[in-house]
Write a protein that holds these residues in place. Structure first.
Motif, PDB file in Angstrom:
ATOM      1  N   LEU A 184       0.843  -1.189   0.000  1.00  0.00           N
ATOM      2  CA  LEU A 184       0.000   0.000   0.000  1.00  0.00           C
ATOM      3  C   LEU A 184       0.879   1.241   0.000  1.00  0.00           C
ATOM      4  CD1 LEU A 184      -2.678  -0.992   2.655  1.00  0.00           C
ATOM      5  CD2 LEU A 184      -2.918  -1.011   0.189  1.00  0.00           C
ATOM      6  N   SER A 185       0.565   2.158  -0.861  1.00  0.00           N
ATOM      7  CA  SER A 185       1.307   3.413  -0.878  1.00  0.00           C
ATOM      8  C   SER A 185       0.646   4.391   0.097  1.00  0.00           C
ATOM      9  CB  SER A 185       1.322   4.000  -2.285  1.00  0.00           C
ATOM     10  OG  SER A 185       0.015   4.394  -2.653  1.00  0.00           O
ATOM     11  N   TRP A 186       1.262   5.550   0.286  1.00  0.00           N
ATOM     12  CA  TRP A 186       0.697   6.527   1.211  1.00  0.00           C
ATOM     13  C   TRP A 186      -0.645   7.040   0.703  1.00  0.00           C
ATOM     14  CZ3 TRP A 186      -0.277  11.542  -0.158  1.00  0.00           C
ATOM     15  CH2 TRP A 186       0.302  12.007  -1.335  1.00  0.00           C
ATOM     16  N   GLN A 187      -0.854   7.042  -0.594  1.00  0.00           N
ATOM     17  CA  GLN A 187      -2.136   7.484  -1.150  1.00  0.00           C
ATOM     18  C   GLN A 187      -3.252   6.507  -0.765  1.00  0.00           C
ATOM     19  OE1 GLN A 187       0.565   7.071  -3.287  1.00  0.00           O
ATOM     20  NE2 GLN A 187       0.949   9.051  -4.247  1.00  0.00           N
ATOM     21  N   HIS A 188      -2.944   5.221  -0.831  1.00  0.00           N
ATOM     22  CA  HIS A 188      -3.938   4.225  -0.448  1.00  0.00           C
ATOM     23  C   HIS A 188      -4.291   4.347   1.031  1.00  0.00           C
ATOM     24  CE1 HIS A 188      -2.195   2.021  -4.012  1.00  0.00           C
ATOM     25  NE2 HIS A 188      -3.478   2.144  -4.323  1.00  0.00           N
ATOM     26  N   LEU A 189      -3.285   4.520   1.866  1.00  0.00           N
ATOM     27  CA  LEU A 189      -3.528   4.658   3.300  1.00  0.00           C
ATOM     28  C   LEU A 189      -4.337   5.916   3.604  1.00  0.00           C
ATOM     29  CD1 LEU A 189      -0.074   3.531   4.713  1.00  0.00           C
ATOM     30  CD2 LEU A 189      -2.202   2.232   4.618  1.00  0.00           C
ATOM     31  N   LEU A 190      -4.087   6.988   2.879  1.00  0.00           N
ATOM     32  CA  LEU A 190      -4.833   8.232   3.065  1.00  0.00           C
ATOM     33  C   LEU A 190      -6.300   8.032   2.686  1.00  0.00           C
ATOM     34  CD1 LEU A 190      -4.719  11.250   3.762  1.00  0.00           C
ATOM     35  CD2 LEU A 190      -4.261  11.679   1.348  1.00  0.00           C
ATOM     36  N   ILE A 191      -6.555   7.346   1.596  1.00  0.00           N
ATOM     37  CA  ILE A 191      -7.931   7.077   1.180  1.00  0.00           C
ATOM     38  C   ILE A 191      -8.652   6.233   2.221  1.00  0.00           C
ATOM     39  CG2 ILE A 191      -9.339   5.859  -0.535  1.00  0.00           C
ATOM     40  CD1 ILE A 191      -7.231   6.761  -2.631  1.00  0.00           C
ATOM     41  N   VAL A 192      -8.000   5.207   2.743  1.00  0.00           N
ATOM     42  CA  VAL A 192      -8.601   4.361   3.777  1.00  0.00           C
ATOM     43  C   VAL A 192      -8.892   5.182   5.024  1.00  0.00           C
ATOM     44  CG1 VAL A 192      -8.167   2.404   5.326  1.00  0.00           C
ATOM     45  CG2 VAL A 192      -7.611   2.224   2.895  1.00  0.00           C
ATOM     46  N   ALA A 193      -7.972   6.052   5.412  1.00  0.00           N
ATOM     47  CA  ALA A 193      -8.169   6.892   6.599  1.00  0.00           C
ATOM     48  C   ALA A 193      -9.354   7.830   6.417  1.00  0.00           C
ATOM     49  CB  ALA A 193      -6.897   7.678   6.899  1.00  0.00           C
ATOM     50  N   LEU A 211     -12.576   5.800   6.707  1.00  0.00           N
ATOM     51  CA  LEU A 211     -12.858   5.473   8.105  1.00  0.00           C
ATOM     52  C   LEU A 211     -13.372   6.687   8.865  1.00  0.00           C
ATOM     53  CD1 LEU A 211      -9.859   3.152   9.040  1.00  0.00           C
ATOM     54  CD2 LEU A 211     -12.263   2.528   8.780  1.00  0.00           C
ATOM     55  N   LEU A 212     -12.806   7.840   8.596  1.00  0.00           N
ATOM     56  CA  LEU A 212     -13.243   9.071   9.251  1.00  0.00           C
ATOM     57  C   LEU A 212     -14.680   9.401   8.874  1.00  0.00           C
ATOM     58  CD1 LEU A 212     -12.284  11.331  11.110  1.00  0.00           C
ATOM     59  CD2 LEU A 212     -11.528  12.573   9.094  1.00  0.00           C
ATOM     60  N   ILE A 213     -15.023   9.206   7.611  1.00  0.00           N
ATOM     61  CA  ILE A 213     -16.387   9.477   7.165  1.00  0.00           C
ATOM     62  C   ILE A 213     -17.364   8.481   7.787  1.00  0.00           C
ATOM     63  CG2 ILE A 213     -17.921   9.412   5.147  1.00  0.00           C
ATOM     64  CD1 ILE A 213     -15.548  10.567   3.534  1.00  0.00           C
ATOM     65  N   LEU A 214     -16.992   7.214   7.819  1.00  0.00           N
ATOM     66  CA  LEU A 214     -17.900   6.189   8.336  1.00  0.00           C
ATOM     67  C   LEU A 214     -18.115   6.278   9.841  1.00  0.00           C
ATOM     68  CD1 LEU A 214     -16.834   3.009   6.321  1.00  0.00           C
ATOM     69  CD2 LEU A 214     -18.932   4.324   6.079  1.00  0.00           C
ATOM     70  N   GLY A 268     -14.942  11.425  13.958  1.00  0.00           N
ATOM     71  CA  GLY A 268     -13.714  11.710  14.701  1.00  0.00           C
ATOM     72  C   GLY A 268     -13.742  11.270  16.148  1.00  0.00           C
ATOM     73  N   LYS A 269     -14.927  11.216  16.766  1.00  0.00           N
ATOM     74  CA  LYS A 269     -15.007  10.864  18.188  1.00  0.00           C
ATOM     75  C   LYS A 269     -14.972   9.356  18.411  1.00  0.00           C
ATOM     76  CE  LYS A 269     -17.439  15.005  19.563  1.00  0.00           C
ATOM     77  NZ  LYS A 269     -18.625  15.559  20.216  1.00  0.00           N
ATOM     78  N   LYS A 270     -15.453   8.604  17.462  1.00  0.00           N
ATOM     79  CA  LYS A 270     -15.556   7.158  17.641  1.00  0.00           C
ATOM     80  C   LYS A 270     -14.225   6.442  17.391  1.00  0.00           C
ATOM     81  CE  LYS A 270     -18.368   3.719  18.391  1.00  0.00           C
ATOM     82  NZ  LYS A 270     -19.004   3.539  19.664  1.00  0.00           N
ATOM     83  N   ILE A 271     -13.380   6.987  16.521  1.00  0.00           N
ATOM     84  CA  ILE A 271     -12.122   6.319  16.162  1.00  0.00           C
ATOM     85  C   ILE A 271     -11.185   6.147  17.366  1.00  0.00           C
ATOM     86  CG2 ILE A 271     -10.038   6.529  14.748  1.00  0.00           C
ATOM     87  CD1 ILE A 271     -11.821   7.614  12.521  1.00  0.00           C
TER      88      ILE A 271
END
Length: 67
Positions: A9-18, A21-24, A27-30
């Protein structure tokens, strides 16, 4: 083809996953989920350490009773 290259995984892939996750989860639940994950890992490690100690104690007790 190299399998490791495909699975990397490149940093772009990790950023998209992050971002997903933030949208789903918001910020308070993570942080709560990460705390739960950390405590679960800690309990697992403690259980593994306890299980590693247990057989050595059992063999000591068995050898002392046999004598």
């Amino acid at each position: 083809m190299n399998t490791l290259t495909i699975m990397a995984l490149s940093w772009q892939h990790l950023l998209i996953v992050a971002v997903i996750l933030l949208i789903l989860f918001g910020g308070k639940k993570i942080p709560e989920m990460m705390r739960g994950l950390g405590s679960g890992i800690k309990e697992f490690k403690d259980a593994v350490k306890e299980e590693d100690k247990k057989p050595s104690e059992d063999t000591k007790n068995n050898s002392n009773s046999a004598q």
